[in-house]
Design an enzyme around this catalytic site. Structure first.
Site, PDB file in Angstrom:
ATOM      1  CG  ASP A 102      -1.609  -0.706   1.081  1.00  0.00           C
ATOM      2  OD1 ASP A 102      -2.386  -2.029   0.323  1.00  0.00           O
ATOM      3  OD2 ASP A 102      -2.009  -1.761   2.252  1.00  0.00           O
TER       4      ASP A 102
HETATM    5  N1  URA Z   1      -0.937  -6.238   3.755  1.00  0.00           N
HETATM    6  C1  URA Z   1      -1.622  -4.669   4.002  1.00  0.00           C
HETATM    7  O1  URA Z   1      -2.797  -4.471   4.082  1.00  0.00           O
HETATM    8  N2  URA Z   1      -1.229  -3.634   3.407  1.00  0.00           N
HETATM    9  C2  URA Z   1       0.170  -3.797   2.672  1.00  0.00           C
HETATM   10  O2  URA Z   1       0.269  -2.912   2.300  1.00  0.00           O
HETATM   11  C3  URA Z   1       0.560  -5.104   2.707  1.00  0.00           C
HETATM   12  C4  URA Z   1      -0.015  -6.132   3.275  1.00  0.00           C
END
Ligand code: URA
Length: 231
Positions: A101
């Protein structure tokens, strides 16, 4: 490319020794022993010698310490991407193997090798990922057990696979998961009534984020690191 040429290009073997290795049955292509040196291999083929996967020179394998605020995309004209942090001669060749993310930091793998990145991300390869998770609330022992046995994510019907939880403090944990569902870590914690305040990826399979890398810095993977994914 002919199989004997593939071997001679990707190993120290001469063309003659490559042919011998093939006829002796030491070479597999996509899991099947191939004994004809003139077989044509495709770019996507997985070629193994004595059980070790081979890679043609020229492919690029990088780890980056992804900073906060950049997206895991190859290009996006409106937002800065992780690939924008690379010099243009690398940026034009690589893609991301396992996205994070925008607000997640840490280990990001980038490669030009589509077969290799498939092995990182394929649900069937069972490649564990470890995250350092900073929580809004202390993790209760019930919530820990739920994460370890499997939780039901919002709008899903199947429990998550069992995960490993290491308590660093009441509200800081290391969580290892064996899947890659959408926003999985944040949704797993939400399913226990908690909230993720900070997320940082530490490890993918046997590849650990190099502590020498500052946010935004990258380095090439070692031969051992890149081969660890294919084992
Ligand atoms: N899980 C999440 O919620 N976000 C990420 O960036 C990676 C794994």
């Amino acid at each position: 490319m002919r199989l004997d040429q593939y071997l001679a290009t990707s190993t120290e073997l001469s063309r003659k020794d490559a042919k011998k290795a093939i006829t002796k049955g030491r070479v597999r292509v996509d899991g099947t022993v191939v004994q004809s040196a003139n077989m044509q291999t495709s770019n996507e083929a997985v070629v193994e010698l004595d059980g070790s996967e081979l890679h043609l020179p020229g492919e690029i394998y990088l780890m980056m310490n992804k900073p906060d605020g950049v997206i895991s995309a190859t290009n996006d004209s409106s937002q800065p991407t992780a690939v924008d942090l690379l010099p243009s001669q690398l940026a034009s060749k690589v893609h991301i193997a396992g996205r994070l993310d925008k607000d997640t930091t840490g280990l990001l793998l980038l490669t030009s090798d589509g077969q290799w990145s498939h092995q990182v991300t394929s649900p069937r390869r069972d490649c564990p990922k470890t995250y350092q998770v900073l929580l809004a609330e202390p993790l209760s022992s019930e919530a820990k057990v739920k994460l370890e046995t499997g939780v039901l994510l919002k709008d899903e019907e199947k429990l998550t696979l069992p995960a490993t939880v290491v308590m660093c403090s009441d509200s800081k944990i290391e969580l290892t998961i064996n899947e890659g569902r959408y926003h999985q870590v944040k949704r797993m914690l939400a399913a226990t009534g908690n909230h993720v305040k900070g997320l940082h990826r530490l490890q993918i399979g046997e590849i650990t984020l190099d502590p020498a890398l500052e946010p935004g810095q990258y380095r090439e993977l070692t031969e051992e690191e890149l081969r660890s994914i294919a084992r």
